[in-house]
Design a protein around this motif. Structure first.
Motif, PDB file in Angstrom:
ATOM      1  N   TRP A 191     -11.258   5.768 -11.005  1.00 38.34           N
ATOM      2  CA  TRP A 191     -11.397   4.389 -11.441  1.00 38.34           C
ATOM      3  C   TRP A 191     -10.049   3.671 -11.530  1.00 38.34           C
ATOM      4  CZ3 TRP A 191      -9.064   2.572 -15.840  1.00 38.34           C
ATOM      5  CH2 TRP A 191      -8.590   3.547 -16.747  1.00 38.34           C
ATOM      6  N   LEU A 192      -8.997   4.373 -11.982  1.00 37.55           N
ATOM      7  CA  LEU A 192      -7.707   3.702 -12.133  1.00 37.55           C
ATOM      8  C   LEU A 192      -7.085   3.326 -10.784  1.00 37.55           C
ATOM      9  CD1 LEU A 192      -5.504   2.636 -13.941  1.00 37.55           C
ATOM     10  CD2 LEU A 192      -4.474   4.931 -13.979  1.00 37.55           C
ATOM     11  N   PRO A 193      -6.952   4.278  -9.820  1.00 36.88           N
ATOM     12  CA  PRO A 193      -6.425   3.855  -8.509  1.00 36.88           C
ATOM     13  C   PRO A 193      -7.271   2.772  -7.844  1.00 36.88           C
ATOM     14  CG  PRO A 193      -6.402   6.250  -8.692  1.00 36.88           C
ATOM     15  CD  PRO A 193      -7.166   5.738  -9.866  1.00 36.88           C
ATOM     16  N   ILE A 194      -8.591   2.866  -7.988  1.00 40.46           N
ATOM     17  CA  ILE A 194      -9.469   1.873  -7.357  1.00 40.46           C
ATOM     18  C   ILE A 194      -9.217   0.486  -7.939  1.00 40.46           C
ATOM     19  CG2 ILE A 194     -11.868   1.132  -7.138  1.00 40.46           C
ATOM     20  CD1 ILE A 194     -12.619   4.092  -6.872  1.00 40.46           C
ATOM     21  N   LEU A 195      -9.112   0.393  -9.260  1.00 38.63           N
ATOM     22  CA  LEU A 195      -8.893  -0.907  -9.886  1.00 38.63           C
ATOM     23  C   LEU A 195      -7.514  -1.470  -9.535  1.00 38.63           C
ATOM     24  CD1 LEU A 195     -10.458  -0.470 -13.447  1.00 38.63           C
ATOM     25  CD2 LEU A 195     -11.379  -1.711 -11.483  1.00 38.63           C
ATOM     26  N   VAL A 196      -6.489  -0.604  -9.566  1.00 39.63           N
ATOM     27  CA  VAL A 196      -5.138  -1.074  -9.259  1.00 39.63           C
ATOM     28  C   VAL A 196      -5.053  -1.542  -7.805  1.00 39.63           C
ATOM     29  CG1 VAL A 196      -2.731  -0.372  -9.028  1.00 39.63           C
ATOM     30  CG2 VAL A 196      -4.051   0.363 -11.019  1.00 39.63           C
TER      31      VAL A 196
ATOM     32  N   GLY B  39       0.813  -1.211   0.000  1.00 43.16           N
ATOM     33  CA  GLY B  39       0.000   0.000   0.000  1.00 43.16           C
ATOM     34  C   GLY B  39       0.847   1.261   0.000  1.00 43.16           C
ATOM     35  N   TYR B  40       1.927   1.242   0.766  1.00 39.74           N
ATOM     36  CA  TYR B  40       2.812   2.411   0.821  1.00 39.74           C
ATOM     37  C   TYR B  40       3.445   2.662  -0.547  1.00 39.74           C
ATOM     38  CZ  TYR B  40       6.734   5.377   2.198  1.00 39.74           C
ATOM     39  OH  TYR B  40       7.630   6.411   2.295  1.00 39.74           O
ATOM     40  N   GLN B  41       3.907   1.611  -1.204  1.00 35.32           N
ATOM     41  CA  GLN B  41       4.523   1.772  -2.520  1.00 35.32           C
ATOM     42  C   GLN B  41       3.504   2.226  -3.564  1.00 35.32           C
ATOM     43  OE1 GLN B  41       7.780   1.614  -3.107  1.00 35.32           O
ATOM     44  NE2 GLN B  41       8.122   1.158  -0.933  1.00 35.32           N
ATOM     45  N   LEU B  42       2.275   1.728  -3.507  1.00 38.80           N
ATOM     46  CA  LEU B  42       1.237   2.166  -4.437  1.00 38.80           C
ATOM     47  C   LEU B  42       0.932   3.643  -4.250  1.00 38.80           C
ATOM     48  CD1 LEU B  42      -1.344  -0.787  -4.444  1.00 38.80           C
ATOM     49  CD2 LEU B  42       0.099  -0.036  -6.336  1.00 38.80           C
ATOM     50  N   GLY B  43       0.819   4.077  -2.995  1.00 40.42           N
ATOM     51  CA  GLY B  43       0.549   5.487  -2.746  1.00 40.42           C
ATOM     52  C   GLY B  43       1.625   6.386  -3.319  1.00 40.42           C
ATOM     53  N   LEU B  44       2.888   6.007  -3.146  1.00 41.68           N
ATOM     54  CA  LEU B  44       3.978   6.798  -3.717  1.00 41.68           C
ATOM     55  C   LEU B  44       3.922   6.774  -5.239  1.00 41.68           C
ATOM     56  CD1 LEU B  44       6.990   5.789  -1.405  1.00 41.68           C
ATOM     57  CD2 LEU B  44       5.499   7.808  -1.250  1.00 41.68           C
ATOM     58  N   ALA B  45       3.545   5.621  -5.817  1.00 43.46           N
ATOM     59  CA  ALA B  45       3.451   5.526  -7.274  1.00 43.46           C
ATOM     60  C   ALA B  45       2.341   6.416  -7.830  1.00 43.46           C
ATOM     61  CB  ALA B  45       3.213   4.071  -7.681  1.00 43.46           C
ATOM     62  N   PHE B  46       1.272   6.609  -7.086  1.00 43.56           N
ATOM     63  CA  PHE B  46       0.185   7.497  -7.520  1.00 43.56           C
ATOM     64  C   PHE B  46       0.519   8.971  -7.290  1.00 43.56           C
ATOM     65  CE2 PHE B  46      -2.739   3.742  -6.547  1.00 43.56           C
ATOM     66  CZ  PHE B  46      -2.819   3.377  -7.879  1.00 43.56           C
ATOM     67  N   GLY B  47       1.663   9.255  -6.668  1.00 50.04           N
ATOM     68  CA  GLY B  47       2.041  10.625  -6.402  1.00 50.04           C
ATOM     69  C   GLY B  47       1.445  11.193  -5.133  1.00 50.04           C
ATOM     70  N   TRP B  48       0.942  10.344  -4.240  1.00 52.13           N
ATOM     71  CA  TRP B  48       0.359  10.818  -2.987  1.00 52.13           C
ATOM     72  C   TRP B  48       1.478  11.128  -1.993  1.00 52.13           C
ATOM     73  CZ3 TRP B  48      -3.798   6.386  -2.415  1.00 52.13           C
ATOM     74  CH2 TRP B  48      -4.698   6.471  -3.479  1.00 52.13           C
ATOM     75  N   ASN B  49       1.123  11.897  -0.960  1.00 50.59           N
ATOM     76  CA  ASN B  49       2.123  12.240   0.039  1.00 50.59           C
ATOM     77  C   ASN B  49       2.397  11.048   0.957  1.00 50.59           C
ATOM     78  OD1 ASN B  49       0.184  12.230   2.221  1.00 50.59           O
ATOM     79  ND2 ASN B  49      -0.499  14.237   1.516  1.00 50.59           N
TER      80      ASN B  49
END
Length: 690
Positions: free
Chosen positions: A295-300, A104-114
């Motif tokens: 839709w994209l973050p939700i699906l990923v 989850g931490y790596q996905l958040g960074l990949a989406f550009g979240w803080n």
């Protein structure tokens, strides 16, 4: 007019849920999906207008659904089962949580979240949904299978670890640090809460239910267990834990009672009603517009949850010594997020450290993974078949050998009697130390708040006298546990000395060497216990002069009442062992009703006319009979012999019980009417001691 609005909202929820679930039944789809769809239909985000006026009221009712679902889980998953799957649950849950937090931490960074959004996303993805899994397993009738028990054990460990995770996130969000001191305090308080509740509950609750069951009233029994459920859930909330944890714990305690079969029958309709509202409330939170926007973050994230949890839970379960089939079914049953994820997401919003989009995304991912859960569970056997067919024979043989090896380790553990006693005494010492910690935690709370309570008398000496009185009271209450811990540790040291020095190695000096080891361990243990008590007492210690006086009083009390304290502790220990040693009552196939308290039982014919070879024989229950004082469910007569009890003549009470239920108790002086073939009757008489 609030009551009219509430009634209208509840009517809309139940009517729409009923219609949708009937359609889903006809289509042979999981009913839980119908409940969620019903929530979407009546929700505030579905045009042309919302069908309910007060969504908060429905969410409040859904909390009752969580309570009853967790309570029902506790009823089905007794403490005996938890000890059987404890290692697997701990390994799989720890492995899953650590891996999913990282994902989850790596996905958040990949989406550009803080950073904070990414940390909270990892925590959100790490905990599976207990309520959703229970419902899905119940619908396919798999709750009593081995893999389901493993799933329940993992969920329990997850819920406990989720509480610790929330404490860590709170400290991290407010200070930017992990706050290990606060975490250690949280672990200590949680351990004390679990230990005291389980010990006190296992001693008191089964005896309370035995007393209530004597009245032969389903109504009294239902009200009593419901009161216990709500009471312990409230206690958990007041202490800063979740209602789910409290409801599960009291359910697990009640599962050790003799009336468990009857209680389960009474609680199922209540649980089903409120659990329907819970799943509808999940649907209320789904916003179709938001699904389109993110839709994209939700699906990923959904794909990451499903794949990540299947693999991690499968791997964790397998390395703990379970076969491939059970491991795969466990992994595919835990691939979703739910109620704890909502709590963690709401925590980030309340602390104002996460973005506003994180909570809706968590709800959407929960909804999608909930939709997939029933299908994943149903397809787990097919997945195992494909895995077995594709796997090279050599690798398959190696994996099976590993499973047998780990299983052999668990079977061989404890074969040496000395090791068995060391583990047993070690757990008893740890439990006593845990109970002592709970007493002092309660004493500190009473010290901080007790003087404001009207019924508490004034203590001379001001704050110093108040602290001294609380410390002395805590020590006196702890004396039975302290004395027991000292005695167990003394025996522990003696056994260690016996096991560590053999006659061949020590020769003539063996007794002297053993005595030195034993005394050294005893002194070290007593010193450690004293240090432990000083640490626990740090917030309660009065001035030095007053402490000396109170210590003299305490020592005198211990010397005068030592035997009384030992008797009190021994009685509590015996009561606890009796509760855990008695097998829980099980339903016997074909027998129904709840004794003569069920008026329909009397309408059932005693002797079916088609059983031409059946015999009716009367057997007397004496004081020496092995069945005296036991429930019909406990002796499992039909399972062991094939014969059935169709009537009881109770001369002492002037009553006859026709076609008694499994919760009926056999008493000395009863005349029991047995039905069976000649061979079955012979075997049944042996059970009665004849």
């Amino acid at each position: 007019m609030h009551h009219v609005s509430f009634l209208q909202d509840l009517a809309v929820v139940m009517i729409v849920a009923a219609v949708v679930t009937i359609i889903f039944r006809q289509l042979k789809q999981p009913v839980v999906l119908g409940y969620i769809l019903a929530g979407v239909i009546i929700g505030p985000h579905t045009p042309p207008f919302p069908l309910i006026s007060d969504q908060h009221t429905i969410e409040t009712l859904s909390e009752l659904g969580v309570i009853f679902l967790m309570f029902a889980l506790g009823l089905e998953f007794s403490l005996r089962k938890l000890t059987q799957v404890g290692v697997t649950a701990l390994v799989a849950a720890a492995f899953e949580i650590l891996f999913m937090v990282w994902v989850g931490y790596q996905l958040g960074l990949a989406f550009g979240w803080n950073t904070m959004d990414s940390v909270f996303l990892g925590a959100i993805l790490s905990i599976s949904s207990t309520t959703i899994i229970i419902k899905a397993l119940e619908e396919i009738g798999k709750t009593r299978e081995r893999f389901a028990q493993l799933i329940f054990g993992i969920l329990i460990v997850e819920d406990i670890l989720a509480i610790l995770m929330i404490a860590m996130l709170s400290a991290f969000a407010t200070t930017g640090e992990l706050g290990m001191g606060q975490l250690a305090a949280t672990v200590g308080r949680l351990s004390a809460f679990l230990g005291v509740l389980l010990v006190a509950g296992l001693i008191l609750v089964p005896r309370l239910l035995n007393y209530v069951a004597k009245f032969k009233s389903n109504e009294m029994l239902l009200v009593t267990v419901t009161g216990l459920c709500f009471g312990v859930s409230l206690l958990a909330v007041k202490l800063g834990y979740s209602v789910a944890l409290g409801a599960f714990l009291i359910g697990a305690i009640i599962a050790e009672a003799r009336q468990i079969a009857q209680i389960e029958d009474l609680m199922h309709p209540v649980r089903d009603l409120f659990s329907a509202v819970f799943f509808v409330s999940i649907g209320l939170l789904i916003d179709p517009v938001l699904l389109a926007q993110y839709w994209l973050p939700i699906l990923v994230i959904t794909l990451a949850v499903v794949v990540g949890k299947v693999l991690t839970c499968f791997f964790g379960t397998f390395i703990a010594g379970n076969d491939l089939k059970s491991s795969m079914r466990v992994g595919m049953g835990l691939a979703q997020i739910g109620e704890f994820s909502f709590i963690i997401a709401a925590l980030g919003l309340s602390l104002k450290v996460t973005s506003g989009f994180l909570y809706p995304i968590a709800v959407a991912v929960s909804a999608l993974t909930t939709l997939s859960t029933p299908y994943l569970i149903r397809s787990s056997d097919s997945a195992v078949g494909l895995l077995v067919r594709w796997m090279p024979p050599g690798l398959m043989a190696s994996l099976n050998a590993y499973t047998e090896w780990v299983g052999g380790l668990s079977t061989n553990r404890g074969r040496k009697s000395g090791g068995v006693f060391l583990r047993k005494w070690g757990w008893q010492i740890a439990l006593n130390l845990l109970l002592i910690a709970a007493v002092f935690i309660a004493a500190v709370y009473f010290k901080d708040h007790g003087r404001d309570w009207a019924w508490v008398p004034e203590v001379p000496g001001g704050q110093n006298g108040w602290k001294g009185a609380i410390w002395l009271a805590a020590m006196v209450v702890s004396l039975p546990m302290i004395i027991a811990a000292v005695r167990k540790w003394q025996a522990f040291g003696m056994l260690v000395s016996e096991m560590s020095v053999s006659r061949a190695a020590g020769g003539e000096r063996t007794p002297a060497i053993r005595a030195v080891i034993s005394q050294t361990l005893f002194v070290a243990g007593c010193a450690g216990l004293l240090l432990y008590l000083l640490v626990l007492s740090s917030a309660l210690l009065p001035s030095r002069n007053l402490l000396v006086v109170l210590a003299v009083v305490l020592v005198g009390t211990a010397m005068l009442l030592r035997r009384a304290f030992i008797r009190v502790h021994s009685k509590a220990q015996v009561a606890l062992q009796q509760t855990l040693s008695e097998p829980p009552a099980q339903r016997e196939g074909g027998e129904s009703g709840h004794g003569h308290g069920d008026r329909h039982a009397a309408e059932t014919p005693v002797l079916p006319p088609l059983l031409r070879e059946a015999q009716l024989v009367m057997v007397q229950v004496t004081d020496a009979s092995p069945v005296a004082g036991k429930l019909i469910a406990e002796i499992q007569l039909r399972t062991l012999t094939g014969a059935s009890i169709v009537g009881i003549e109770r001369v002492a009470e002037g009553a006859n019980v026709i076609n008694p239920g499994v919760s009926e108790e056999l008493k000395a002086g009863d005349t029991v009417l047995l039905l069976g073939t000649e061979g079955q009757i012979v075997e049944a008489k042996k059970v009665f001691g004849g």
